[in-house]
Design a protein around this motif. Structure first.
Motif: not given
Length: 230
Positions: A197-226
């Motif tokens: 792995t040369e670049e940090h990428t999303v290995l798994d999505v624990i919880e999706r992130g959500y937004r409405i327009g420019d308002v972010e409801l929450r970020p996506a919770k992920v496991a990162v591959a390093v």
């Protein structure tokens, strides 16, 4: 000498001399009035018509007959320049005109800011109403991963309706496996070393992130591959 011998030329045998201008005193043929011999009335009419046509053509030619397109465009540009000069002169003579323009521009900017703020407040109101439903959406995602949302089942129909409702409210989800890790969008729950792995990428999505327009409801919770050594 007899009387006949003494008679003057043109003298009447009775001794009277013809008066001047009489037909007897004319020595040659009398000219005839009207059209010249050999000329028909049609020729005379055509000649008259041609004369009238030439006079009409001469009358149609006026002082504007020699104007070109450049002359016309030049006159129009001169008229526009004169109008611009008049407007500038009016602005210089009227000091309130500049104030009116400034106030108009300020009002236009104020209206844009007001509309943008109104749209943002609407998105925030929807976000506050939808946020409690995010945990339900998470449960639906887990049930789908375990195969509980069988197509055609009542549970799958309910899940489809709920997701469609939040989408119509403008809610968007983000966070997918394999995309580059972005700390502004993703919240790293875990880091997993992966060889090569040369670049940090999303290995798994624990919880999706959500937004409405420019308002972010929450970020996506992920496991990162390093990287394995990083």
């Amino acid at each position: 000498m007899s009387n006949e011998e003494q008679r003057a030329p043109g003298e009447d045998p009775n001794g009277e001399v013809p008066a001047e201008g009489s037909e007897a005193n004319v020595s040659g043929p009398v000219p005839q009035e009207g059209p010249v011999a050999g000329e028909s009335r049609g020729d005379a009419g055509r000649a008259a018509e041609s004369g009238e046509g030439s006079e009409g053509r001469e009358g149609s030619e006026g002082p504007d007959a020699d104007l070109t397109v450049d002359d016309i465009l030049g006159s129009e540009q001169s008229a526009e320049a004169a109008e611009a000069d008049t407007a500038r002169a009016a602005g210089e003579e009227n000091p309130y005109l500049e104030d009116l323009r400034r106030l108009t521009a300020e009002y236009a900017n104020y209206r844009k800011r007001t509309e943008a703020n109104a749209a943002l407040e609407k998105q925030r109101a929807v976000a506050s109403a939808v946020t409690p439903l995010l945990s339900v959406l998470d449960d639906l995602d887990r049930a789908e991963q375990h195969g509980d949302l069988t197509e055609g089942s009542a549970f799958a129909t309910i899940a489809q309706k709920l997701r469609g409702t939040v989408e119509r409210l403008g809610v968007e989800s983000f966070g997918e496996k394999g995309e580059p890790f972005d700390p502004q969008l993703h919240e790293a729950i875990a880091q997993v070393p992966v060889p090569g792995t040369e670049e940090h990428t999303v290995l798994d999505v624990i919880e999706r992130g959500y937004r409405i327009g420019d308002v972010e409801l929450r970020p996506a919770k992920v496991a990162v591959a390093v990287g394995a050594d990083g």
